[in-house]
Design an enzyme around this catalytic site. Structure first.
Site, PDB file in Angstrom:
ATOM      1  N   GLN A  78       1.129  -1.108  -0.024  1.00 48.47           N
ATOM      2  CA  GLN A  78       0.086   0.132   0.140  1.00 48.47           C
ATOM      3  C   GLN A  78       0.989   1.153   0.187  1.00 48.47           C
ATOM      4  O   GLN A  78       1.174   1.765   0.959  1.00 48.47           O
ATOM      5  CB  GLN A  78      -1.000  -0.026   1.221  1.00 48.47           C
ATOM      6  CG  GLN A  78      -1.739   1.001   1.364  1.00 48.47           C
ATOM      7  CD  GLN A  78      -3.202   0.984   0.903  1.00 48.47           C
ATOM      8  OE1 GLN A  78      -3.806  -0.288   1.038  1.00 48.47           O
ATOM      9  NE2 GLN A  78      -3.676   1.809   0.403  1.00 48.47           N
ATOM     10  N   PHE A  79       1.369   1.671  -1.240  1.00 49.40           N
ATOM     11  CA  PHE A  79       2.188   2.636  -1.252  1.00 49.40           C
ATOM     12  C   PHE A  79       1.584   4.231  -0.776  1.00 49.40           C
ATOM     13  O   PHE A  79       2.241   5.071  -0.353  1.00 49.40           O
ATOM     14  CB  PHE A  79       2.822   3.135  -2.743  1.00 49.40           C
ATOM     15  CG  PHE A  79       1.863   3.669  -3.587  1.00 49.40           C
ATOM     16  CD1 PHE A  79       1.838   5.076  -3.866  1.00 49.40           C
ATOM     17  CD2 PHE A  79       0.994   2.734  -4.373  1.00 49.40           C
ATOM     18  CE1 PHE A  79       0.776   5.668  -4.936  1.00 49.40           C
ATOM     19  CE2 PHE A  79      -0.043   3.372  -5.315  1.00 49.40           C
ATOM     20  CZ  PHE A  79      -0.253   4.550  -5.386  1.00 49.40           C
ATOM     21  N   THR A  80       0.327   4.166  -0.647  1.00 48.97           N
ATOM     22  CA  THR A  80      -0.481   5.548  -0.340  1.00 48.97           C
ATOM     23  C   THR A  80      -0.309   5.632   1.050  1.00 48.97           C
ATOM     24  O   THR A  80      -0.577   6.660   1.622  1.00 48.97           O
ATOM     25  CB  THR A  80      -2.108   5.331  -0.727  1.00 48.97           C
ATOM     26  OG1 THR A  80      -2.484   4.263  -0.207  1.00 48.97           O
ATOM     27  CG2 THR A  80      -2.194   5.246  -2.159  1.00 48.97           C
TER      28      THR A  80
END
Length: 150
Positions: A78-80
């Site tokens: 989950q890069f966010t």
């Protein structure tokens, strides 16, 4: 590394209409990776995840780990989680690692979690458009950042 850990009764990840990971009782772990993350971060965070006492004991007190209940773990990239909202309304993801750095670290995290938990780790697909379903139990949601070890 930055993570959001959710205690779940069940969770799954679907990519292109196919389930890539599914668990019953356990933890859904959303994982964000940045360039300065290290093997030490992986070892520390993995140990913290599998030993985090957030499941109820016989007295209804959160005192038991996912390992103790023989629960499962679903790990989703989950890069966010590294979004910066400091300026404007469009988040910046500049701190999130690019795939050439993030993928090897993500794969090492899977191996470390398997070693520490003694169980197969279920996953999504790194970088894919994933649909995550979960039934949060509690709800219990914990955030951990390896750069801010509280």
């Amino acid at each position: 590394m930055r993570t959001v850990i959710q205690r779940v009764s069940e969770a799954s990840v679907t990519v292109d209409g196919k389930i890539t990971g599914i668990i019953k009782k356990g933890l859904l772990v959303l994982l964000g990776i940045e360039d300065n993350d290290t093997a030490e971060d992986i070892e520390w965070l993995s140990s913290k995840i599998v030993n985090l006492r957030i499941f109820n004991d016989e007295n209804g007190v959160m005192n038991i780990s996912v390992k103790d209940i023989d629960g499962e773990i679903l790990l989703v990239s989950q890069f966010t989680l590294h979004a910066s909202t400091k300026k404007g309304n469009r988040p910046s993801y500049i701190r999130a690692s690019k795939p050439d750095i993030a993928i090897p670290l993500y794969e090492k995290m899977i191996v470390q979690l398997e070693k520490d938990s003694g169980k197969k780790i279920h996953t999504g697909i790194f970088g894919a458009d994933m649909k995550v379903q979960l039934l949060n139990d509690g709800p219990v949601t914990i955030m951990i950042d390896t750069k801010n070890r509280e």
